[in-house]
Design an enzyme around this catalytic site. Structure first.
Site: not given
Length: 407
Positions: A161, A301, A312, A331, A336, A395
């Site tokens: 991502c 994010h 985060e 988002k 996403h 990831f």
């Protein structure tokens, strides 16, 4: 050429929020989610997504559409828009000095799903010979180069991502090294695959608000329960500032800093202390010669998952302290888009600097238990400093942070 200032001279967007910077900006400022029931996902445990609905591939790309999966169609359209926005003449540029770097999270599954069905039913002869070139991640950059005649370095990067943000950072380095005069950089992905949706649902990463999809994506909100699949593409035209000014290009922002890191911790879960995220943010600040107090806003994010948003928030608090800059998280509006997310949100950071305004986080009501951030909610907020960072985490613990400054 170390230290060369890099300008953003063009933006191209294809997202659930629209096909132009203006449409995307209006949707962000309205703070309304684009999530809706998705016929592609019908019958699955999670059957809604954020979809690109206004894009007519046949009208824009003509016969090319037949050989391109959705993620390549989006990339091609975004690249054409970005080049136009940058007032570039593709017939007059030094083609061998024009690079293309795109971020993609994974292999497109659209064509493979059909091919696997033919194999499973004993009909290998029905598998399309175009399955591989339609689906391979590298073909997004390859098709853009073919279409625009860009003969410089050409490749894709994959950091889950964070891919779109990583691509922009790598493109910056190609310009600073003197390898390229212009780089088209960004990301593209269509996560609206039944296999993708089924996998993420099994991981319990997706929101289950099937009865209220418009309220499902809610970054940093206390009631968040997972992310919403999205799709789209963004391409930024990057070139040295001196070159852009010499040709009278429309300089939209400066790419001042880039930080990348690895958590080196877990295949899926972020480091519990936000180690990699903090490192990437700190590196981007140092690269730009900025202090935390110099930053005007943060494009987080913000996936809308319980664990990731909390970690985060903790990482942002470690870097920026109790007085965090205003935080937004797109988002909530567009879902996403995985490998494309970092590029789309980089473009949104540039738009925020251009408009001197920070858009709100859709569906945000309150934080509860997370380190407190200054979340922009309800309506846009004036931007008081002309800098912003865009954070992307993926990831594998792969992190990328970009720092932009108003032109």
């Amino acid at each position: 050429m170390l230290g060369t200032e890099i300008a953003v001279t063009g933006l191209g967007l294809v997202t659930p929020a629209g096909l132009t910077p203006e449409a995307n900006w209006a949707a962000l400022c309205a703070g309304r989610s684009t999530a809706a029931a998705d016929p592609v996902l019908e019958g699955l445990p999670v059957d809604f997504s954020c979809q690109v609905t206004s894009f007519d591939a046949e009208a824009e790309l003509g016969r090319l559409t037949r050989r391109l999966d959705d993620f390549i169609q989006f990339a091609l359209a975004a690249a054409r828009r970005a080049v136009c926005d940058a007032a570039l003449d593709t017939h007059g540029w030094r083609a061998e000095r024009v690079g293309v770097v795109l971020g993609i999270g994974g292999t497109s599954l659209k064509s493979y799903e059909s091919a696997f069905q033919h194999l499973a039913t004993g009909h290998p002869s029905r598998v399309s010979p175009l399955t591989v070139p339609r689906s391979n991640p590298n073909m997004a950059a390859g098709e853009v180069a073919i279409d625009l005649g860009a003969r410089g370095p050409n490749f894709t990067v994959s950091t889950a991502c964070a891919s779109g943000a990583t691509a922009i950072g790598v493109a910056r380095d190609l310009l600073r090294s003197g390898t390229c005069d212009i780089v088209l950089a960004g990301g593209t992905e269509s996560a609206r695959s039944r296999m993708t949706a089924a996998c993420f649902a099994r991981m319990r990463a997706l929101s289950r608000r099937r009865d209220q999809p418009g309220l499902a994506s809610r970054p940093f909100d206390t009631a968040r329960d997972g992310f919403v699949l999205g799709e789209g593409a963004a391409v930024l035209v990057l070139e040295p500032l001196a070159v852009a000014r010499s040709r009278g290009a429309p300089v939209q922002a400066l790419l001042r800093g880039y930080g990348a890191s690895a958590d080196a911790h877990h295949p899926i879960a972020p480091h519990p202390e936000g180690r990699g995220a903090v490192q990437a943010m700190t590196t981007a600040l140092e690269d730009a010669g900025c202090r935390p107090g110099d930053i005007g806003h943060i494009n987080a994010h913000g996936t809308s998952t319980p664990t990731n948003d909390a970690l985060e928030a903790a990482a942002l608090a470690r870097v920026f302290g109790d007085q965090s800059p205003p935080v937004t998280a797109p988002k909530g509006v567009i879902g996403h888009s995985l490998g494309a997310a970092g590029a789309i949100e980089a473009a949104y950071t540039v738009l925020a600097l251009r408009h001197a305004s920070v858009p709100p986080v859709a569906n945000f009501g309150a934080q509860n238990g997370d380190p407190k951030l200054d979340i922009v909610a309800g309506s846009p907020r004036p931007l008081t400093a002309g800098t912003g960072i865009s954070c992307s985490f993926g990831f594998g613990g792969q992190n990328a942070v970009l720092l932009f400054e108003a032109a």
